[in-house]
Enzyme design. Structure first.
Site, PDB file in Angstrom:
ATOM      1  N   TYR A   3       0.835  -1.197   0.000  1.00 40.57           N
ATOM      2  CA  TYR A   3       0.000   0.000   0.000  1.00 40.57           C
ATOM      3  C   TYR A   3       0.876   1.256   0.000  1.00 40.57           C
ATOM      4  O   TYR A   3       0.606   2.217  -0.728  1.00 40.57           O
ATOM      5  CB  TYR A   3      -0.925   0.004   1.212  1.00 40.57           C
ATOM      6  N   TYR A  60      -8.839  16.575   2.427  1.00 41.87           N
ATOM      7  CA  TYR A  60      -9.305  16.276   1.076  1.00 41.87           C
ATOM      8  C   TYR A  60     -10.555  17.101   0.763  1.00 41.87           C
ATOM      9  O   TYR A  60     -11.276  17.525   1.662  1.00 41.87           O
ATOM     10  CB  TYR A  60      -9.676  14.800   0.938  1.00 41.87           C
ATOM     11  N   ARG A 103      -4.919   1.452  -8.158  1.00 45.28           N
ATOM     12  CA  ARG A 103      -3.702   0.918  -7.538  1.00 45.28           C
ATOM     13  C   ARG A 103      -3.810  -0.612  -7.520  1.00 45.28           C
ATOM     14  O   ARG A 103      -4.349  -1.207  -6.589  1.00 45.28           O
ATOM     15  CB  ARG A 103      -3.526   1.508  -6.143  1.00 45.28           C
ATOM     16  N   HIS A 125       1.309  13.034  -6.244  1.00 46.34           N
ATOM     17  CA  HIS A 125       0.788  12.114  -5.224  1.00 46.34           C
ATOM     18  C   HIS A 125       1.666  10.858  -5.118  1.00 46.34           C
ATOM     19  O   HIS A 125       1.178   9.755  -4.880  1.00 46.34           O
ATOM     20  CB  HIS A 125      -0.656  11.719  -5.548  1.00 46.34           C
TER      21      HIS A 125
END
Length: 379
Positions: free
Chosen positions: A24, A129, A164, A275
């Site tokens: 992750y 966010y 991802r 990011h």
């Protein structure tokens, strides 16, 4: 394992963490081409060596947004930091404080704001966010104010999550992911004891406090997916600029025009960032984007940069390309996972030593003396 370099922490973290957590933090989106370029593009920047300068007064201290930093580094917001070490946000914040730099808490942290701020004396930064649930945003901003948070980092490059694929393979998400995570934890007893048993509760502390119920790891991806707002535009940020009276940094800028818009908006800083290669795969690296952005807006606001920074030389390279300050994400999470607060402090000591070597051999006595002239060429 002997830790002698900043990059050694990655191997140590991989050995300790269950695969779903290691991949992750380690992985990127799609084919991970941007993730790789973030590092390789930095490595292709050659520094210019200069000798026989009096370097006896070298200093890494740097003023950013009215805050004195021991070196031009800020710990970036990283979701689920508290899953990498027991109450990880607390440990990372203490390490940052001890080394004289800010720690930035993520919206999706394990520890809530109210757990971390009482345990440090240095003001904490907070990342937010853009979410559909505006009431949550107002709630968390109010709580951050009350807790003494000084600087808000507003992440704008995540109106929708990137694909991802590693997360699906590793058990972080996808079918039977909870079973995979339990089995992996059983095979990593050190992590299972330190974090799995002694690091509870395992929920998203800031979100749970707002919802008055636990938002567990299994709800993490789903909650984010349901709440990201693809309709966001600059006008939607105006109420935040009016509400938040402290420094406001816009994170996720790669385009010159977006940087100029941030100036017009009234931001105090921007983070040149893709990011960490975790959103849109195929975009340019932060190192590629930084020079033109710095040429356009440097002096109008503070320029931070992340993505690809793995050692002190990379910090100097980013400063030479035009950044005012750098931010570390993966790098410090590897150290936190491997050795907790002590690991993060060790990592920052290594960054400091590497920066001192680079500055000594490029003839820069202070951070302000690092610039384009510090670069020999970009290969």
């Amino acid at each position: 394992m002997i830790i002698s370099a900043t990059t050694d922490f990655r191997a140590a973290a991989k050995a300790k963490l269950p695969p779903f957590l290691f991949h992750y933090i380690d992985g990127g989106s799609y084919t991970e081409s941007t993730l790789r370029r973030n590092e390789s593009d930095l490595q292709d920047i050659a520094l210019k060596q200069k000798v026989l300068n009096d370097m006896s007064h070298l200093s890494l201290e740097h003023d950013v947004l009215g805050e004195q930093l021991a070196m031009p580094i800020v710990l970036s917001p990283v979701g689920l930091t508290g899953m990498y070490a027991r109450r990880g946000e607390v440990q990372a914040a203490k390490a940052a404080q001890n080394k004289g730099i800010p720690f930035t808490m993520s919206t999706v942290s394990v520890c809530p704001i109210e757990e971390v701020t009482p345990q440090i004396q240095r003001p904490m930064w907070f990342q937010l966010y853009v979410l559909k649930d505006r009431e949550f945003m107002k709630n968390v901003l109010e709580r951050a104010k009350l807790a003494g948070v000084t600087t808000l980092v507003f992440t704008v490059d995540m109106p929708t999550p990137g694909a991802r694929y590693r997360d699906m393979h590793s058990g972080m998400s996808g079918p039977r992911s909870e079973v995979h995570r339990i089995l992996q934890a059983m095979l990593h007893p050190s992590w299972a004891l330190d974090v799995g048993l002694l690091g509870k509760p395992h929920d998203l502390g800031n979100i749970s406090a707002y919802r008055n119920k636990a938002t567990k790891l299994g709800d993490y991806i789903g909650w984010l997916g349901d709440n990201f707002d693809t309709s966001i535009s600059w006008k939607d940020l105006e109420w935040i600029r009016e509400y938040w009276t402290g420094p406001l940094i816009i994170k996720g800028i790669l385009d010159v025009d977006d940087a100029k818009d941030a100036v017009r908006f009234g931001a105090d800083g921007i983070v040149v960032s893709n990011h960490g290669g975790r959103q849109l795969d195929g975009v340019i690296s932060s190192a590629q984007a930084l020079p033109s952005i710095a040429d356009a807006v440097k002096g109008d606001l503070k320029i931070f940069v992340d993505s690809g920074i793995r050692n002190g030389l990379d910090v100097v390279r980013m400063l030479a390309l035009g950044a005012d300050c750098t931010m570390l994400g993966r790098s410090y999470i590897y150290a936190l996972a491997a050795q907790g607060q002590q690991g993060v402090e060790h990592l920052l000591d290594l960054y400091e030593k590497e920066m001192r070597v680079a500055m000594t051999l490029t003839g820069a006595n202070s951070i302000s003396e690092i610039g384009h002239h510090s670069i020999a060429r970009i290969r």
